[in-house]
Design an enzyme around this catalytic site. Structure first.
Site, PDB file in Angstrom:
ATOM      1  N   ARG A 154       0.846  -1.198   0.000  1.00 32.27           N
ATOM      2  CA  ARG A 154       0.000   0.000   0.000  1.00 32.27           C
ATOM      3  C   ARG A 154       0.876   1.240   0.000  1.00 32.27           C
ATOM      4  NH1 ARG A 154      -2.411  -1.455   5.617  1.00 32.27           N
ATOM      5  NH2 ARG A 154      -0.242  -2.142   5.659  1.00 32.27           N
ATOM      6  N   ASN A 208      -7.987  -6.584  -4.779  1.00 30.68           N
ATOM      7  CA  ASN A 208      -8.291  -5.152  -4.756  1.00 30.68           C
ATOM      8  C   ASN A 208      -9.796  -4.900  -4.868  1.00 30.68           C
ATOM      9  OD1 ASN A 208      -5.721  -4.325  -4.340  1.00 30.68           O
ATOM     10  ND2 ASN A 208      -5.452  -3.276  -6.290  1.00 30.68           N
ATOM     11  N   PHE A 249     -10.542  -2.693   6.844  1.00 28.74           N
ATOM     12  CA  PHE A 249     -11.221  -2.128   5.663  1.00 28.74           C
ATOM     13  C   PHE A 249     -12.727  -1.997   5.859  1.00 28.74           C
ATOM     14  CE2 PHE A 249      -8.480  -1.162   2.050  1.00 28.74           C
ATOM     15  CZ  PHE A 249      -7.274  -1.383   2.689  1.00 28.74           C
ATOM     16  N   CYS A 260      -5.093   2.755  -7.494  1.00 29.20           N
ATOM     17  CA  CYS A 260      -5.342   1.307  -7.616  1.00 29.20           C
ATOM     18  C   CYS A 260      -6.814   0.917  -7.593  1.00 29.20           C
ATOM     19  CB  CYS A 260      -4.590   0.568  -6.516  1.00 29.20           C
ATOM     20  SG  CYS A 260      -2.841   0.941  -6.532  1.00 29.20           S
TER      21      CYS A 260
HETATM   22  C1  UGA Z   1      -4.286  -0.753  -2.418  1.00 27.65           C
HETATM   23  C2  UGA Z   1      -4.249  -2.123  -1.712  1.00 27.65           C
HETATM   24  O1  UGA Z   1      -4.605  -1.978  -0.344  1.00 27.65           O
HETATM   25  C3  UGA Z   1      -2.861  -2.761  -1.825  1.00 27.65           C
HETATM   26  O2  UGA Z   1      -2.876  -4.067  -1.258  1.00 27.65           O
HETATM   27  C4  UGA Z   1      -2.498  -2.852  -3.314  1.00 27.65           C
HETATM   28  O3  UGA Z   1      -1.191  -3.399  -3.477  1.00 27.65           O
HETATM   29  C5  UGA Z   1      -2.529  -1.458  -3.936  1.00 27.65           C
HETATM   30  O4  UGA Z   1      -3.861  -0.920  -3.775  1.00 27.65           O
HETATM   31  C6  UGA Z   1      -2.167  -1.594  -5.389  1.00 27.65           C
HETATM   32  O5  UGA Z   1      -2.906  -2.265  -6.123  1.00 27.65           O
HETATM   33  O6  UGA Z   1      -1.075  -1.157  -5.783  1.00 27.65           O
HETATM   34  P1  UGA Z   1      -3.496   1.729  -1.761  1.00 27.65           P
HETATM   35  O7  UGA Z   1      -4.299   2.171  -2.936  1.00 27.65           O
HETATM   36  O8  UGA Z   1      -2.100   2.225  -1.606  1.00 27.65           O
HETATM   37  O9  UGA Z   1      -3.403   0.107  -1.717  1.00 27.65           O
HETATM   38  O10 UGA Z   1      -4.271   2.200  -0.441  1.00 27.65           O
HETATM   39  P2  UGA Z   1      -5.318   1.576   0.602  1.00 27.65           P
HETATM   40  O11 UGA Z   1      -4.741   1.674   1.946  1.00 27.65           O
HETATM   41  O12 UGA Z   1      -5.787   0.246   0.174  1.00 27.65           O
HETATM   42  O13 UGA Z   1      -6.514   2.640   0.495  1.00 27.65           O
HETATM   43  C7  UGA Z   1      -7.241   2.831  -0.712  1.00 27.65           C
HETATM   44  C8  UGA Z   1      -8.377   3.794  -0.491  1.00 27.65           C
HETATM   45  O14 UGA Z   1      -9.393   3.200   0.320  1.00 27.65           O
HETATM   46  C9  UGA Z   1      -7.995   5.097   0.228  1.00 27.65           C
HETATM   47  O15 UGA Z   1      -8.631   6.181  -0.419  1.00 27.65           O
HETATM   48  C10 UGA Z   1      -8.544   4.924   1.630  1.00 27.65           C
HETATM   49  O16 UGA Z   1      -8.881   6.136   2.244  1.00 27.65           O
HETATM   50  C11 UGA Z   1      -9.768   4.075   1.368  1.00 27.65           C
HETATM   51  N1  UGA Z   1     -10.204   3.266   2.532  1.00 27.65           N
HETATM   52  C12 UGA Z   1      -9.417   2.259   2.987  1.00 27.65           C
HETATM   53  C13 UGA Z   1     -11.429   3.534   3.137  1.00 27.65           C
HETATM   54  O17 UGA Z   1     -12.173   4.444   2.729  1.00 27.65           O
HETATM   55  N2  UGA Z   1     -11.826   2.756   4.187  1.00 27.65           N
HETATM   56  C14 UGA Z   1     -11.054   1.728   4.660  1.00 27.65           C
HETATM   57  O18 UGA Z   1     -11.482   1.044   5.624  1.00 27.65           O
HETATM   58  C15 UGA Z   1      -9.821   1.482   4.051  1.00 27.65           C
END
Ligand code: UGA
Length: 433
Positions: A154, A208, A249, A260
């Site tokens: 991430r 994802n 999540f 992503c």
């Molecule tokens: C995501 C995946 O979590 C990674 O495992 C994956 O490797 C990556 O995409 C990728 O494909 O390269 P990332 O996009 O860096 O990682 O960030 P996340 O922490 O997953 O968050 C994504 C979005 O979801 C953010 O906008 C975050 O605010 C939101 N989110 C996350 C929520 O709204 N609620 C949650 O409970 C968790």
């Protein structure tokens, strides 16, 4: 081992730097000259906790080098990672041109047995096509193997995630290549799952899409909570205590962004369609996510009786999540644009993303260098990213600085009870309004 990584985005750069730190000889290649020059000097180009230190250390130890030469990259390594971008095209399908192009170029310089590993997020069947392209463009009879090895790190915790993965997926058909890649990952002490190439490709997309679906699911429940007076945080907690569900999540908010989830959910739907499969759950995930930002904006709009012309809003947080400067597909973009469309003035603060924000809005909004500065004389404070430093804010000071003590918290960083007892009008997500 002698390895190379083509593409120095989040995944490529972190992969290269971490493999160097594990003792390998690494070449990182990118076509962007300016980026390569900066990286060679130890400037990490992206904001990622821990990356700069690792980059500098491995440059000093001469375990990593940066180049724009594909020839050097391919000739001097046995294992070649492809980690170039696959952004969505105008139809929402992943644009694969960079990958096909890299495959063509690799073929020209193969000078011995090579293992070519795809780390970019790609639709099912891409590795097969990479194999074909290389085979067709080979200028000699050297052998090569293709592996699919998706990355799950991430942004914001990329180095930690790379070094401490939940699992390593190696998709391939050639035993010699699988064994070699297993050996490369041995120091990480994580479970290794060996699969065929197509399953490995789909594991990444499905993971994802599933995580994004959990977010949209809890956001839909949040809307239901608002209508009924239930509290989504308690609902999520109660759900998460079930071991089959788990607590991660399930944070309700203004929806997912980043490079992503938006791209991969759309990519899954469009690729599945090509195979005659309708992914209706993932389609709804995207729809709920799009609505989530608009619903949040409407809370603000309605509070001010649909008249924002003479209003100024202070914004905390612009990045799509904390600990990154990345604004790609950040929900903040649409929310701020909606405010501007209605004639509101916007002042923003983000601990890392201001420079990227300037590229988007230029002179249209005011950029400040502190979280209290944005509150000064603002009609309301809007929280769009849950940076830790916001959680520790001096609320008395915020109350005194705001023209009217109103907070719209898109990430539920403050408890409603606490804020309301301090005299704020407080609106979160999935809590009684
Ligand atoms: C995501 C995946 O979590 C990674 O495992 C994956 O490797 C990556 O995409 C990728 O494909 O390269 P990332 O996009 O860096 O990682 O960030 P996340 O922490 O997953 O968050 C994504 C979005 O979801 C953010 O906008 C975050 O605010 C939101 N989110 C996350 C929520 O709204 N609620 C949650 O409970 C968790």
């Amino acid at each position: 081992m002698k390895i190379s990584v083509i593409g120095t985005g989040y995944v490529g750069l972190v992969t290269g730097v971490c493999f160097a730190d594990l003792g390998n000889d690494v070449i990182c290649m990118d076509i962007d000259k300016e980026k390569i020059e900066k990286l060679s000097k130890g400037i990490p180009v992206i904001y990622e906790p821990g990356l700069e230190e690792l980059l500098k250390r491995n440059l000093k130890e001469k375990r990593i080098k940066f180049t724009t030469s594909m020839k050097e990259t391919v000739e001097d390594s046995e294992i070649i990672f492809i980690a170039v971008g696959t952004p969505p095209d105008e139809n929402g399908e992943p644009d694969m041109r960079a990958i096909w192009n890299v495959a063509k170029q690799i073929a020209q310089y193969i000078n011995g047995h090579k293992i070519i590993i795809n780390k970019s997020t790609v639709p099912v069947g891409s590795a097969e096509r990479v194999y074909k392209i290389i085979k067709e463009n080979l200028t000699n009879n050297h052998e090569f193997d293709i592996i699919s090895n998706p990355e799950f790190l991430r942004e914001g915790s990329a180095v930690y995630d790379f070094m401490n993965p939940d699992r390593i997926v190696i998709g391939g058909s050639e035993e010699r290549a699988i064994e070699k890649v297993k050996e490369l990952y041995q120091p990480l002490d994580a479970p290794i799952l060996i699969t065929d190439v197509k399953s490995a490709e789909l594991i990444k997309y499905a993971s994802n899409a599933y995580l994004a679906t959990r977010i949209s699911f809890i956001n839909e429940i949040a809307t239901f909570c608002e209508a009924t007076g239930a509290d989504v945080e308690l609902v999520a907690k109660g759900m998460g205590l079930d071991k089959r569900i788990g607590p991660h999540f399930l944070n309700a908010g203004i929806g997912f962004g980043g490079s992503c989830f938006p791209k991969d959910t759309l990519g899954l739907v469009t690729t599945a369609k090509k195979f005659g499969v309708e992914c209706s759950i993932v389609k709804s995930t995207i729809e709920v996510n799009n609505q989530q930002r608009i619903k949040f904006f409407e809370k603000i709009y309605n509070y001010f009786n649909k008249e924002l012309k003479d209003k100024t809003f202070g914004i905390w947080g612009l990045a799509f999540k904390p600990d990154t400067d990345d604004m790609r597909e950040s929900p903040s973009i649409e929310i701020i644009n909606l405010l501007l469309e209605k004639g509101a003035k916007v002042k923003v603060f983000d601990p890392a993303a201001i420079e990227n924000a300037k590229k988007i809005w230029k002179e249209k909004i005011e950029y400040t260098s502190g979280m209290y500065e944005v509150c000064e004389n603002s009609d309301a404070l809007i929280i769009l990213t849950e940076w830790n430093e916001f959680k520790q804010a001096d609320l008395k000071r915020v109350h005194n600085l705001l023209k009217t003590p109103v907070i719209f918290d898109g990430r539920n960083i403050f408890g409603a009870k606490k804020l309301r007892s301090k005299g704020f009008d407080y609106f979160g997500i999935g809590i009684k309004q």
